[in-house]
Scaffold this motif. Sequence first.
Motif: not given
Length: 246
Positions: A30-40, A89-107
């Motif tokens: 799950i951390v590998q996935v979060a790392d890649r999401a952050r790198a996006s 407050e409803g500030d977020v306009e776009i929500v991106i759902n990344v599955q937690g079992d995709l540890p090799t996904i490219e940013p």
Amino acid sequence: MSHLILIPARLRATRLPGKPLADLCGRPMIVQVADRARASGLGRVVVATDAAGIAQAVRAHGHEAVMTRTDHESGSDRIYEALTALDVEGDVEIVINVQGDLPTIEPETIAAVLKPLEDPEVDIATLCVEITREEEKTDPNVVKVVGSPLAESRLRALYFTRATAPSGEGPLYHHIGLYAYRRAALERFVKLKPSALEKRERLEQLRALEAGMRIDVEIVNSVPLGVDTPEDLERAREILSNQDRA
């Protein structure tokens, strides 16, 4: 636009118990996935979970986690609860759902999901890749997108299916289960009841299509490895080890 990446995670996998916490090159999956999401570079990244152990591991590696209920039927329900807790407050306009079992996904693949939302008529965006292996065309575990071409790298989704479709000459597309929702679309979606075709195909995204919501699909170049079995886990370790050595 303001973006929020949410990664739903739980510990209920039967084929690979404890999957989100499985070690991948010294870090939980799950951390590998979060790392890649952050790198996006798209914005804030939060893991939404009902397991204290997952939240603890995520925070220990410098990421953010939010606790959610244990009774959610799907990841989209979980991320909607997380959204309402994190963004009162409803500030977020776009929500991106990344599955937690995709540890090799490219940013870059994560970032590509935003492109269809450049059209204001699109409610939900997702990804696909052209199928090149013959056996995948008839594999019910490979979900296919049936869509009308809008551009060289874009489809408007008409249907999602486990069957081989459409028939005739031409490419078939493998759906990648990563989504970007306009906030209002996510709110509408989670309040809809499961639809007839959704239950028949066991594909949640059909609920949106049956309700008249528009889903556009960006065509990317590769399918990220989804980890569901011990064999998948070993393959992910090999891929990440090779990347580390490169």
